[in-house]
Scaffold this motif. Structure first.
Motif, short mmCIF file in Angstrom:
data_model
loop_
_atom_site.label_atom_id
_atom_site.label_comp_id
_atom_site.label_asym_id
_atom_site.label_seq_id
_atom_site.Cartn_x
_atom_site.Cartn_y
_atom_site.Cartn_z
N UNK A 72 -14.78 -9.05 7.23
CA UNK A 72 -14.12 -8.44 6.07
C UNK A 72 -15.01 -8.46 4.84
N UNK A 73 -15.81 -9.51 4.70
CA UNK A 73 -16.67 -9.63 3.53
C UNK A 73 -18.02 -8.93 3.73
N UNK A 80 -7.39 -3.57 -3.14
CA UNK A 80 -6.56 -2.42 -2.78
C UNK A 80 -5.76 -1.93 -3.98
N UNK A 136 2.71 1.76 -3.36
CA UNK A 136 1.90 2.15 -4.51
C UNK A 136 1.16 3.47 -4.27
N UNK A 137 0.64 3.67 -3.06
CA UNK A 137 -0.15 4.89 -2.83
C UNK A 137 0.75 6.13 -2.81
N UNK A 149 3.47 1.61 -12.60
CA UNK A 149 3.96 1.28 -11.26
C UNK A 149 4.21 -0.21 -11.25
N UNK A 209 -5.07 6.15 1.62
CA UNK A 209 -3.61 6.30 1.74
C UNK A 209 -3.06 7.25 0.66
N UNK A 245 -4.21 -3.27 7.08
CA UNK A 245 -3.80 -4.27 6.09
C UNK A 245 -2.27 -4.31 5.98
N UNK A 246 -1.66 -5.46 5.61
CA UNK A 246 -2.31 -6.74 5.32
C UNK A 246 -2.92 -7.36 6.57
N UNK A 247 -4.02 -8.08 6.39
CA UNK A 247 -4.71 -8.68 7.53
C UNK A 247 -4.79 -10.20 7.36
N UNK A 299 -7.41 0.09 -6.64
CA UNK A 299 -7.74 1.49 -6.35
C UNK A 299 -6.61 2.44 -6.75
N UNK A 300 -5.41 1.89 -6.85
CA UNK A 300 -4.26 2.72 -7.20
C UNK A 300 -3.98 2.71 -8.71
N UNK A 323 3.89 -8.77 -0.13
CA UNK A 323 3.55 -9.83 0.82
C UNK A 323 3.14 -11.10 0.09
N UNK A 337 0.69 -13.59 4.25
CA UNK A 337 0.33 -12.44 5.07
C UNK A 337 -0.92 -11.71 4.60
N UNK A 338 -1.30 -11.89 3.32
CA UNK A 338 -2.42 -11.12 2.80
C UNK A 338 -3.25 -11.97 1.86
N UNK A 376 -10.86 -1.46 2.75
CA UNK A 376 -10.50 -1.11 1.37
C UNK A 376 -10.48 0.41 1.21
N UNK A 377 -11.43 1.06 1.86
CA UNK A 377 -11.47 2.52 1.76
C UNK A 377 -10.30 3.16 2.51
N UNK A 391 0.81 -1.21 0.00
CA UNK A 391 0.00 0.00 0.00
C UNK A 391 0.85 1.27 0.00
N UNK A 396 -8.23 -8.86 -0.44
CA UNK A 396 -7.81 -7.50 -0.06
C UNK A 396 -6.80 -6.96 -1.08
N UNK A 417 -7.36 1.91 2.67
CA UNK A 417 -6.22 1.79 1.75
C UNK A 417 -6.32 2.83 0.63
N UNK A 418 -7.53 3.05 0.16
CA UNK A 418 -7.73 4.07 -0.87
C UNK A 418 -7.30 5.44 -0.36
#
Lengths: 313, 313, 313
Positions: B284-285, C99, B52-53, C66, B298, B271-273, C102-103, C75, C90-91, B292-293, B49, C95, B295-296
């Motif tokens: 989560x589901x 995630x 990339x973010x 990217x 970020x 995350x990661x979770x 979104x990027x 991960x 780990x993930x 997810x939001x 995250x 997710x 992470x967005x």
């Protein structure tokens, strides 16, 4: 089409120095020169300064960079002709170089000496493999026997700081726990010797002789103190022995540079540097160290080399 | 020149939140602010995250990114002063930071806690090493004791979803097979506590006390159910013990978050979770998960921080 | 929103070939199409041609890339539903995919066959995981069972070099020291068979049968000489056996391609190629080899696929 493989590819020191100075003053002046052009950077070895300064130079010139750690991200390359490739190497330099050069306009390559096979290292197997098969200009980002971008940055730095018409420049060996290539020492020697503007000499323990063709008639001292006398610039670097090739023969801490030895001279090193092994903290933390500025000038050295290459396309 | 090292560097929540919201609405609005500027991103640890973010944020701002996995692509760094560097570390932070900062305008650094040496971790040896020697603004991309870009993204996310004037926000420890740093818990706590807009408390098993200076007078419960009562937002995160430092003392699955425990509250995690270890799949589901939001957001947290830094240059 | 997962996503060969030809002639023609768009490239496996050609294609289209080596930089991902994630992963893909998407605006994924679990490989667990959860177009950069960008580049190359209306195209297995996936053979077969413009057949030793659904009614020969008779294009590739899945059953050097076997036909291979194992030096170094041009066409294949995706956004 021009390559930048060796300090001899600097056809005129004056013109390259003035170009680098121009870029340092106005980094984006040649921003349009590289527009639409791709610079591929291939790393067979780790890198910090070369990786970042070459990217920065390309950015200043409007070039697009594509970077690969070829060992970990791509395939292990075979360099021998005629091999039956049934072992660990998945791709031959012939294909790799031809293929990569279709995706790039200029190709930077970093491939250190193996320090195991002197003949192959001196033949510059990797760099020359790319030169031979790539079909596009190749930029040496440190090869088995040379590091011309570093030497050019060093020349820029000396020129910026020299206070006399013909400064005395000393290349001094210093101890290091690991066996290191001779590339930096070779290129610095090549750019200094025969240049009438510098009073150049080399000092190292017996057994650490550099290639005689590179040293030429440069004075060589085995007594470091004698060499350092009245020096204006002291360039310090470890390298491994040439016989047996790649050996560490000497770790004598008396060769470490101290403020006393340095005197009023400027201290230079290509970095990374081992503190209190190559040189005492007091030198690096003092006012006579040029190492940070040398690293800064890597950007403008790379920019000058890339401009010369781009102009030759 | 402003750094972004800690949530305390957010001088006004309101102004930063409004800046992030502006970027989320119109990502390229500040595209000219970063023109010609280079953002260096140094990773001492893995990242998805953040990697990339932060790149995305830089792209929105017109900045040029140069990314290095410093461990695998560069040199191992020494952080101690006065060391005789004859072991594995090839370069000192003094040189590395000064050199890199000449190639960049802003420097992002990710360097997790060692979880071995509490003193060095709390001294933020790596992050502060860069801050001390770099001479350019430093952006914390998760350090030994904090992850302020995450906390800012979390604050944005809570603000976007809060339905009451003063929501109850609970930070709950949850089990994990490996020892994890306290950085995320620290920064989330720092951004929540003393903020009168939130009714904030923490819950964890005995032995998992966070740094008292960070916790301050925030209520701490060892009974998770008591803490979760009437929660609006439940932020879940594992961290390792502070005594012995970095230990895993407890893996009690009863601390895992389930839909029953969550009730009508929103679920948050950086995350990661680890599914069905930290939290059940059903959470989560389900519709109450904000992960997810988070992470967005970020991207917009990083964009806000970079804008503040760029404006300070 | 269009994915590019399989050669079947090429809705019209004629239109895609003409688009690729247009890009080859004028690479920056569609430079504005990708402006402001981010292409994420996720590598679960090594790559040279795919990595560089896809970046180059994105550059030509004005997209921002990217790139992540997700295994070493991010991960380890879990792909199974309902797992208790207390081991090495780990993930979860759920997710990660949500995630990352979104990027990015488009997501390229490279994930080779495991060659251990045929069912999971054939289910395209990784590629389809991203397709299912990403919510943005996914670009196959070689998956467990297919490599459609390669097949499209191969089709471009054949079309450029064919001298008869309906050339004979032979896919021939060749020996290799390691077990390799069937992805390239699958996609090449899929793009050739049932295309009335090509007289297509396959040859391999017994035990190396490709998926019957992919082979369909394409003629299959176990006698390589019989298959190669009067061939116009000989596409050579190793793949491992399907039963036992992933096994190396045969290393018979008589299957290696020689100039005598090739005759006047063109030689094709996706690269990297093992010289003097898959094919003799004389073939690769001769005038009938198209391997370098195939690699060049990877750029325009990727550009065509990205244009189709961008137009669908």
């Amino acid at each position: 089409m021009k390559h930048f493989l060796h300090v001899n590819d600097i056809d005129s020191s004056a013109s390259w120095l003035s170009l680098a100075a121009e870029c340092k003053k106005e980094p984006f002046k040649y921003e349009k020169l590289g527009k639409g052009k791709v610079l591929g950077l291939l790393f067979f070895n780790n890198s910090l300064r070369t990786r970042l300064s070459t990217q920065k130079a390309a950015y200043h010139l409007g070039m697009h960079c594509m970077i690969m750690n070829i060992g970990s991200e791509g395939w292990a390359l075979e360099f021998e002709d005629g091999t039956i490739m049934d072992q660990g190497k998945a791709e031959h330099i012939k294909e790799a170089a031809q293929v990569i050069s279709q995706y790039c306009d200029v190709l930077g390559v970093r491939a250190f000496a193996s320090l195991e096979d002197k003949e192959k290292d001196e033949a510059e197997q990797v760099l020359n493999g790319f030169k031979k098969y790539a079909g596009i200009p190749v930029l040496n980002m440190e090869s088995a026997t040379g590091h011309p971008l570093q030497a050019l940055a060093d020349l820029i730095t000396i020129t910026e700081h020299q206070q006399t018409k013909r400064p005395k420049v000393v290349l001094s060996w210093a101890p290091h726990p690991r066996a290191l290539p001779q590339a930096v020492a070779n290129s610095f020697t090549s750019i200094m010797r025969n240049n009438p503007q510098f009073d150049f000499c080399v000092t190292h323990p017996r057994g650490y002789e550099l290639n005689p063709e590179i040293i030429g008639d440069s004075p060589v001292y085995h007594d470091q103190n004698e060499a350092l006398k009245d020096a204006d610039f002291v360039y310090v670097k470890n390298w491994s022995a040439s016989n047996p090739y790649g050996a560490v023969l000497n770790n004598d801490p008396h060769w470490m540079i101290t403020p006393e030895k340095l005197g009023k001279a400027y201290f230079m090193h290509c970095l990374p540097v081992r503190r209190n092994v190559i040189v005492e903290d007091a030198v690096l933390d003092g006012n006579n160290s040029l190492v940070i500025e040398q690293a800064n000038n890597r950007t403008y050295a790379a920019q000058a080399a890339l401009i010369k290459i781009l102009e030759s396309l």
